[in-house]
Enzyme design. Structure first.
Site, PDB file in Angstrom:
ATOM      1  N   GLY A 252       0.979  -1.270   0.010  1.00  0.00           N
ATOM      2  CA  GLY A 252       0.136  -0.051  -0.002  1.00  0.00           C
ATOM      3  C   GLY A 252       0.846   1.182   0.070  1.00  0.00           C
ATOM      4  O   GLY A 252       1.868   1.360   1.011  1.00  0.00           O
TER       5      GLY A 252
ATOM      6  N   ARG B  81     -19.467  12.888  13.029  1.00  0.00           N
ATOM      7  CA  ARG B  81     -20.073  12.573  11.954  1.00  0.00           C
ATOM      8  C   ARG B  81     -21.329  11.625  12.073  1.00  0.00           C
ATOM      9  O   ARG B  81     -22.220  11.910  11.334  1.00  0.00           O
ATOM     10  CB  ARG B  81     -19.024  12.041  10.867  1.00  0.00           C
ATOM     11  CG  ARG B  81     -18.202  13.021  10.448  1.00  0.00           C
ATOM     12  CD  ARG B  81     -17.047  12.461   9.575  1.00  0.00           C
ATOM     13  NE  ARG B  81     -16.198  13.360   9.211  1.00  0.00           N
ATOM     14  CZ  ARG B  81     -14.935  13.280   8.490  1.00  0.00           C
ATOM     15  NH1 ARG B  81     -14.673  11.947   8.491  1.00  0.00           N
ATOM     16  NH2 ARG B  81     -14.240  14.048   8.270  1.00  0.00           N
TER      17      ARG B  81
END
Lengths: 255, 607
Positions: free
Chosen positions: B11, B298
């Protein structure tokens, strides 16, 4: 939390240049695709992927293409759409002439269909030492202070996503030419203006004074107009050209 | 002779690049595998900023307060010691990027500017316009290029990792990956492996994630015995724009800079927004949460919007969305502070948010869950580490905005240091050829199986159905009957996938083959997410069950640990949460907390 965007508009005709591998001869295939609301070119390729049948009813393979962020910040899905290099994600179908023609970029090796190998641009960033030299990632306190105006210039240059639109448009850039192109020259400007990046300014300038460097720019002036991020590439080229001239003079007199 | 220590990093986003740099600085060799050229990783999509209590506004901010906001924001499901360490390190992480030349937005004095973000009352978020993730990623990409030029890091771009290789003693000795161009299957030997492969949002079909965020790589670890932590905790971002291919994020920084969320008071009102007088607008977040207003975390904001739109039936010009309004602010200021985000709205929606309120709705955004790791970022498989969104450690039940970037970088640092130490200590041991050959064979057999499939199913259609199932049943509101139904659908999708012939059997750049391999992995993770949600009978952070509306600390102050079996996930809830640093309290955002900044107060004057 999802939208399917059904639409009653007529189907779209899309012509895609296909090539099975780098050595294969290219061919075109035409597809009829149902229109959807807010549809971008990426979605046309998704439709073909799920139903890879040409307008003649011939079964074919899904088209290969590179894609990632879908919001024009990663640069992956750059391809030639109706003759112009741009991103498939941010190119909306309703803004295009039909039939839509989709082709791979021409300045790089085609891997398959619309996938190209743009590693040359990253290699050129290596040659020009496009980084700020730091002593290490351990805690060494804050960086240099930076004026708001300088930050704005630096930030504008730093938004380059190495998509390759500028080099696709540049008549001097290509497989037969060593020219490193506007995107990399603009990064030379960016790192040369940073208080620490400046420490490698001389080396960067010497790299772009050689073959494939700044003097290979033919001043066609098309690069800036095709940049999706509106980076002032012409200004960058002018700054680097001026700096190389000064550097050549001062290093000659300094000897 | 001992091997020179070698570490594989999988990654090339912020976490992976940071880990690679740390290891290269220590002098070990790094092989860096990435599906995309690392500069095109999903970190570029992070917009609003990176948190760190640098305290430049005279608000008395400190890493301690950052820590309190973070564990409270996560509804006390994160182990606290590593969160404290991250918050302590955050100011220096911002300074490191500053030294690397990140063009952070500046104050008049030339210092880094900080703005407000969700779940805090302090100005704690450093930013580069509104494309901060992109700018941070580019800085690390540039530094990695320097190490590459010096021969210390070798990149393998266009490679996808499938299985970590585990030897007889249980140690990770490398992995098996596939070259996405010529489809070569190859095993790479190493003394340690770090996975930094990001999130899994693509499982939900539509969301804010990039195309590569399938979670397939970590599913490969899970299939090989790595424990998956807190799978059911999926963040739904309150403000994204609709789209038929992606729901594009409109950063929390829009609210941080003064953006207001509202709907017309009359649910049936279809007037254009700017013709609706202020008295006929409902600023529902400001009304219900006077202390934090539009900057509630959120999970809270998404639930409120869901309630307003889906339960109370409010619409904006007939659409299932709410307004995110910037039109009261100076357009030049907005361009400077939020240009990158506003540009996305303009390009994809065709309207200028400086002039017209944006229409936004919640969208799947982030996975708090991920590979289970210890405080050194090592999974339960010795020698296998994880960092960034693909691990479970820092965000508990809900992540605060602008904490993702700092967690990625901090996790990258910690994993890099510890993987180096581990690799050096283990470099004398044999990297088992048998283990590397076993995963090689495992992937080859699977590829042959996929290539040989026949039947009447379409693998791309199945992926669409997976997204629809997960989006419908496993997002903001969760009910046990629906979750059971979803799990049954997942089992069925996997069976149907076995009857899906590949539309392309070619040996070169075969994206259909990769698609099916990823999709099988995505279904495995989906079952862990769905069953984890089914088992957790409480509401905490992003996990909300109307039938169990309260947080139940007595029973559920525990990590969810899922292990793979061919018949579905197996769960272990024996791990309790280390809350030794901050006693869990009720999570309220309607009233000011004790540590709210007090302008002119003693705290501000002293710091």
């Amino acid at each position: 939390m999802e939208s399917h965007g059904h639409s009653t508009n007529a189907p779209i005709s899309v012509r895609v240049m296909r090539r099975d591998n780098p050595d294969a001869t290219p061919r075109y295939e035409v597809f009829q695709i149902p229109h959807r609301q807010n549809m971008n070119v990426h979605m046309c390729l998704l439709e073909i992927q799920e139903n890879p049948v040409t307008v003649e009813g011939t079964k074919t393979t899904p088209v290969a293409w590179d894609v990632n962020c879908l919001e024009e910040v990663c640069g992956s899905c750059t391809m030639i759409i109706n003759g112009r290099a741009r991103q498939a994600c941010s190119t909306l179908v309703d803004t295009l002439e039909k039939p839509i023609t989709i082709e791979p970029m021409t300045k790089f090796t085609v891997l398959r269909d619309l996938q190209v190998d743009r590693s040359r641009m990253f290699e050129d960033l290596k040659k020009t030492k496009s980084w700020v030299p730091i002593d290490g990632t351990h805690a060494l306190g804050a960086g240099p202070r930076y004026a708001q105006d300088d930050q704005l210039v630096s930030y504008t240059l730093s938004r380059c996503m190495t998509c390759g639109c500028c080099v696709e448009a540049c008549p001097q850039y290509g497989p037969g030419s060593a020219f490193i192109g506007p995107a990399v020259l603009s990064q030379v400007r960016r790192f040369n203006m940073h208080p620490t990046g400046k420490l490698n300014k001389g080396e960067r300038l010497e790299t772009v004074m050689g073959s494939g460097g700044i003097t290979d720019c033919g001043s066609a002036q098309v690069c800036a107009s095709v940049c999706p991020k509106e980076i002032p590439l012409l200004d960058s080229i002018a700054v680097v050209a001026r700096d190389t001239t000064i550097h050549a003079l001062t290093s000659w007199f300094g000897k | 002779m001992a091997n020179q220590p070698r570490v594989i990093v999988v990654g090339g986003g912020l976490a992976g690049l940071m880990a690679a740099i740390k290891i290269a600085e220590f002098g070990a060799l790094v092989d860096l595998l990435s599906i995309v050229p690392v500069k095109r990783s999903h970190s570029v999509c992070a917009q609003g900023g990176i948190n760190g209590a640098v305290n430049t506004k005279g608000e008395g901010d400190s890493p301690g307060l950052h820590f309190i906001d973070t564990v409270k924001g996560g509804d006390f499901l994160a182990h606290q010691p590593p969160v404290r360490d991250m918050c302590d390190a955050a100011p220096n992480i911002i300074y490191m990027f500053d030294r690397m030349g990140v063009p952070f937005t500046r104050t008049a004095e030339g210092l880094i500017e900080f703005r407000r973000f969700g779940g805090t009352l302090h100005h704690r978020t450093a930013h580069a316009g509104a494309t901060t993730g992109q700018q941070l990623l580019y800085a690390l990409d540039e530094q990695v290029r320097k190490f590459e030029a010096e021969g210390k890091i070798t990149k393998y771009e266009g490679w996808e990792a499938f299985y970590p290789s585990i030897d007889e003693s249980g140690r990770c000795v490398g992995l098996t990956a596939m070259d996405l161009r010529n489809m070569e299957i190859r095993s790479f030997a190493s003394d340690a492996v770090i996975y930094a492969t990001g999130g899994l949002g693509a499982i939900f079909g539509y969301g804010t994630n990039s195309v590569v965020n399938t979670g397939a790589a970590i599913a490969g670890c899970y299939q090989q015995g790595a424990i998956y932590g807190n799978p059911e905790f999926i963040q739904i971002h309150p403000t994204a724009i609709s789209g038929a291919d992606k729901l594009r994020l409109m950063s929390e920084s829009v609210r941080g800079e003064g953006g207001r969320v509202w709907v017309p008071k009359n649910p049936k009102d279809t007037r254009a927004p700017l013709t609706i007088p202020p008295a006929e607008r409902w600023y529902f977040l400001e009304e219900k949460y006077p202390a934090y207003g539009n900057l509630v975390p959120r999970d809270v904001a998404s639930r409120e919007i869901h309630h307003i739109v889906q339960t109370l039936g409010h619409r904006v010009e007939g659409e299932e969305a709410v307004y995110l309004d910037l039109t009261h602010l100076d357009p030049d200021y907005l361009t400077k502070k939020l240009g990158g985000v506003l540009e996305i709205y303009e390009k994809f929606k065709g309207h200028d948010p400086r002039k017209v309120p944006m229409k936004v709705a919640p969208a799947v955004h982030y996975s708090m869950g991920g590979l289970w790791v210890d405080y050194k970022q090592m999974t339960n498989i010795p020698g296998l580490f994880a960092a960034g969104e693909c691990e479970y450690q820092y965000h508990g039940a809900n992540r605060l905005g602008a904490n993702a970037l700092v967690a990625c970088v901090f996790g990258g640092m910690v994993s890099g240091v510890n993987a180096f130490v581990w690799a050096e200590a283990n470099a004398k041991k044999e990297r088992s050829a048998a283990a590397l050959a076993a995963t090689n064979q495992k992937l080859k057999s699977r590829v042959n199986d996929v290539l040989g499939r026949a039947g009447d199913e379409n693998p791309f259609g199945i992926r669409r159905e997976l997204g629809q199932c997960m989006n419908r049943y496993v997002t903001i509101v969760r009910e046990n009957e629906s979750l059971k139904k979803a799990d049954g659908m997942l089992v069925d999708l996997k069976k149907r996938l076995a009857r899906a012939p590949l539309p392309d059997a070619g040996p070169w750049a075969n994206q259909s083959l990769i698609h099916v391999l990823e999709l099988e992995n995505m279904i495995d993770l989906s079952r862990a997410i769905t069953q984890g949600a089914l088992l957790r009978d409480e509401s905490r952070g992003a996990h909300f069950k109307p039938a169990f509306p309260n947080r139940d600390d007595e029973k559920w102050m525990r990590s969810t640990k899922a292990s793979y079996t061919p018949d579905g996930p197996k769960f272990d809830f024996s791990e309790t949460i280390d809350t030794s640093l901050k006693k869990p309290v009720e999570r309220r955002y309607d009233v000011l907390p004790e540590h709210a900044p007090k302008p002119g107060g003693a705290a501000a004057a002293a710091h």
